[in-house]
Design a protein around this motif. Structure first.
Motif, mmCIF file in Angstrom:
data_model
loop_
_atom_site.group_PDB
_atom_site.id
_atom_site.type_symbol
_atom_site.label_atom_id
_atom_site.label_comp_id
_atom_site.label_asym_id
_atom_site.label_seq_id
_atom_site.Cartn_x
_atom_site.Cartn_y
_atom_site.Cartn_z
ATOM 1 N N ASP A 145 0.733 -1.162 0.079
ATOM 2 C CA ASP A 145 0.232 0.012 -0.007
ATOM 3 C C ASP A 145 0.883 1.281 0.173
ATOM 4 O OD1 ASP A 145 -2.353 -1.586 0.066
ATOM 5 O OD2 ASP A 145 -2.543 -1.498 2.011
ATOM 6 N N LYS A 146 1.876 1.291 0.566
ATOM 7 C CA LYS A 146 2.815 2.193 0.958
ATOM 8 C C LYS A 146 3.537 2.556 -0.373
ATOM 9 C CE LYS A 146 4.204 2.345 5.784
ATOM 10 N NZ LYS A 146 5.458 2.223 6.720
ATOM 11 N N MET A 147 3.882 1.367 -1.253
ATOM 12 C CA MET A 147 4.537 1.789 -2.832
ATOM 13 C C MET A 147 3.485 2.371 -3.654
ATOM 14 S SD MET A 147 6.876 1.540 -4.524
ATOM 15 C CE MET A 147 8.043 0.746 -3.826
ATOM 16 N N VAL A 148 2.219 1.808 -3.529
ATOM 17 C CA VAL A 148 0.941 2.431 -4.521
ATOM 18 C C VAL A 148 0.776 3.775 -4.031
ATOM 19 C CG1 VAL A 148 -1.397 2.244 -5.079
ATOM 20 C CG2 VAL A 148 0.228 0.199 -4.598
ATOM 21 N N ILE A 149 0.809 4.275 -2.778
ATOM 22 C CA ILE A 149 0.766 5.935 -2.472
ATOM 23 C C ILE A 149 1.954 6.519 -2.927
ATOM 24 C CG2 ILE A 149 0.812 7.491 -0.545
ATOM 25 C CD1 ILE A 149 -0.580 5.271 0.999
ATOM 26 N N LYS A 150 3.329 5.966 -2.865
ATOM 27 C CA LYS A 150 4.571 6.661 -3.294
ATOM 28 C C LYS A 150 4.578 6.733 -4.665
ATOM 29 C CE LYS A 150 7.652 5.311 0.373
ATOM 30 N NZ LYS A 150 8.760 4.286 0.705
ATOM 31 N N LEU A 151 3.946 5.814 -5.521
ATOM 32 C CA LEU A 151 3.888 5.759 -7.285
ATOM 33 C C LEU A 151 2.935 6.944 -7.620
ATOM 34 C CD1 LEU A 151 4.171 2.084 -8.054
ATOM 35 C CD2 LEU A 151 5.964 3.852 -8.083
ATOM 36 N N THR A 152 1.814 6.665 -6.833
ATOM 37 C CA THR A 152 0.609 7.839 -6.985
ATOM 38 C C THR A 152 1.122 9.210 -6.896
ATOM 39 O OG1 THR A 152 -1.017 6.215 -6.660
ATOM 40 C CG2 THR A 152 -1.578 8.442 -6.454
ATOM 41 N N VAL A 153 1.679 9.485 -5.780
ATOM 42 C CA VAL A 153 2.215 11.006 -5.268
ATOM 43 C C VAL A 153 3.297 11.293 -6.271
ATOM 44 C CG1 VAL A 153 3.463 12.092 -3.730
ATOM 45 C CG2 VAL A 153 1.668 10.608 -2.723
ATOM 46 N N SER A 154 4.023 10.569 -6.676
ATOM 47 C CA SER A 154 5.339 10.722 -7.613
ATOM 48 C C SER A 154 4.674 11.141 -9.022
ATOM 49 C CB SER A 154 6.201 9.702 -7.698
ATOM 50 O OG SER A 154 6.808 9.212 -6.423
ATOM 51 N N ALA A 155 3.647 10.473 -9.477
ATOM 52 C CA ALA A 155 3.121 10.593 -10.823
ATOM 53 C C ALA A 155 2.341 12.047 -10.790
ATOM 54 C CB ALA A 155 2.068 9.615 -11.125
ATOM 55 N N TRP A 156 1.732 12.336 -9.876
ATOM 56 C CA TRP A 156 1.088 13.386 -9.808
ATOM 57 C C TRP A 156 1.890 14.775 -9.227
ATOM 58 C CZ3 TRP A 156 -4.394 14.718 -10.478
ATOM 59 C CH2 TRP A 156 -4.971 13.681 -10.754
ATOM 60 N N GLY A 157 2.869 14.331 -8.555
ATOM 61 C CA GLY A 157 4.063 15.370 -8.196
ATOM 62 C C GLY A 157 4.671 15.894 -9.162
ATOM 63 N N VAL A 158 5.311 15.005 -10.029
ATOM 64 C CA VAL A 158 6.159 15.164 -11.043
ATOM 65 C C VAL A 158 5.393 16.067 -12.237
ATOM 66 C CG1 VAL A 158 7.430 14.504 -13.105
ATOM 67 C CG2 VAL A 158 7.726 13.207 -10.815
ATOM 68 N N ALA A 159 4.214 15.735 -12.430
ATOM 69 C CA ALA A 159 3.353 16.595 -13.456
ATOM 70 C C ALA A 159 3.110 17.953 -12.795
ATOM 71 C CB ALA A 159 2.077 15.851 -13.631
ATOM 72 N N PHE A 160 2.964 18.179 -11.459
ATOM 73 C CA PHE A 160 2.392 19.382 -11.013
ATOM 74 C C PHE A 160 3.728 20.379 -11.060
ATOM 75 C CE2 PHE A 160 2.295 22.288 -7.278
ATOM 76 C CZ PHE A 160 0.741 22.719 -7.304
ATOM 77 N N VAL A 161 4.942 19.809 -10.608
ATOM 78 C CA VAL A 161 5.946 20.751 -10.584
ATOM 79 C C VAL A 161 6.407 21.096 -12.140
ATOM 80 C CG1 VAL A 161 8.580 20.592 -10.278
ATOM 81 C CG2 VAL A 161 7.212 19.443 -8.672
#
Length: 314
Positions: free
Chosen positions: A139-155
């Motif tokens: 579950d932690k990895m899924v959250i990390k991947l999700t945050v990474s995907a949206w975070g990179v796009a946001f920046v």
């Protein structure tokens, strides 16, 4: 001599050029398509979140794609629908609303790539390292991947729009059916060299990372399937990977057509249509393709229909 209006907060939005006879058919088709996008994507998300059997990394990561489709189309389509019913001379949009629309729609495009990249990583682990899948895709990895995907796009998109907001504006007319970064910095009479350089770099980095990761992932998956004698593994790889690859190719093809038409000003009207289809087509097809290919989703839907049939009515 051309008259300029500096830093006006009211912008003209050209929108789609539709005739009086085609106005209402286009409106109805686009409205029905938008309704289907909402129902299909929200339905998939609700099904995944309510059914325990579907609460797996593969489906939870796909929810990001559904959220992205709903977000992008909900900002774009209602505005386009409203503009269709209004004469082109009366289509106005506030500058801040235009900036927000550009930000969300660029986020939509960037997220489509980053989310499909993390979904490819999930498929790689599931097929090439099936014994370690449960320990890696927690579950932690899924959250990390999700945050990474949206975070990179946001920046990336934040920098893109930040470079544009700093410019002074001397024009007020946007020739596209919606606001985007290029439309906004073209309103300026200042040098937009930095904007063009970063925009090109942004596109190249995103596309090369996306295409490169997909090619690398599928090369390793193909190698694993060729060396494996397991029919179940190969069957699983074929079903899940064909679905993912189909989603990716639809998104990539829609974007490529839009980019190519931008190079030919004589096809500006076709470019406007393709700009809308870039959002509408993936949003419509993604839940259909994913739902049709997934046996687990099929089972859940059939179980729900069965329960409705056997439940007595009072």
């Amino acid at each position: 001599m051309e008259n300029y209006t500096y830093n006006s907060l009211t912008l003209e939005l050209e929108g789609l050029k539709v005739t009086k006879t085609s106005k209402y058919p286009v409106f109805v088709i686009l409205l029905l398509t938008y309704g289907f996008i909402l129902i299909a994507n929200v339905g998939i998300m609700v099904l995944i979140w309510t059914e325990r059997s579907l609460q797996q990394p593969m489906y939870l990561l796909f929810c990001n794609l559904s959220i992205n489709d709903v977000m992008g189309n909900s900002l774009l389509v209602p505005r386009v629908l409203a503009d269709i019913l209004v004469p082109s001379s009366e289509r106005f949009i506030h500058y801040y609303e235009c900036v927000m629309q550009a930000f969300i729609l660029h986020m939509f495009g960037a997220n489509a790539h980053t989310v499909l990249m993390i979904m490819a990583f999930d498929r790689y682990i599931a097929i090439c390292n099936p014994l370690q899948y449960a320990t890696i895709m927690t579950d932690k990895m899924v959250i990390k991947l999700t945050v990474s995907a949206w975070g990179v796009a946001f920046v990336l998109v934040g920098i893109l729009l930040g470079l544009t907001i700093r410019l002074n504006r001397c024009r007020t007319r946007i020739t596209n059916p919606y606001c985007d970064n290029a439309s906004l910095f073209k309103l300026s009479c200042e040098s937009v060299f930095i904007n063009n350089v970063y925009g090109l770099t942004f596109t190249v980095v995103l596309l090369s990372s996306s295409i490169g990761s997909i090619i690398l992932t599928y090369a390793k998956i193909t190698a694993a399937c060729l060396t494996s004698k397991s029919k179940s593994l190969n069957s699983k790889a074929l079903k899940t990977c064909s679905t993912h690859l189909c989603l990716y190719l639809i998104m990539l093809l829609s974007g490529m057509i839009l980019i190519i038409l931008h190079r030919f000003p004589q096809y500006a009207d076709y470019g406007k249509i393709s700009a809308i289809l870039f959002h509408v087509i993936p949003g419509s097809l993604n839940p259909i393709i994913y739902g049709l290919q997934s046996q687990e989703i099929h089972k859940c839907l059939s179980n729900m229909r069965h329960l409705k049939k056997v439940t007595p009515s009072f």
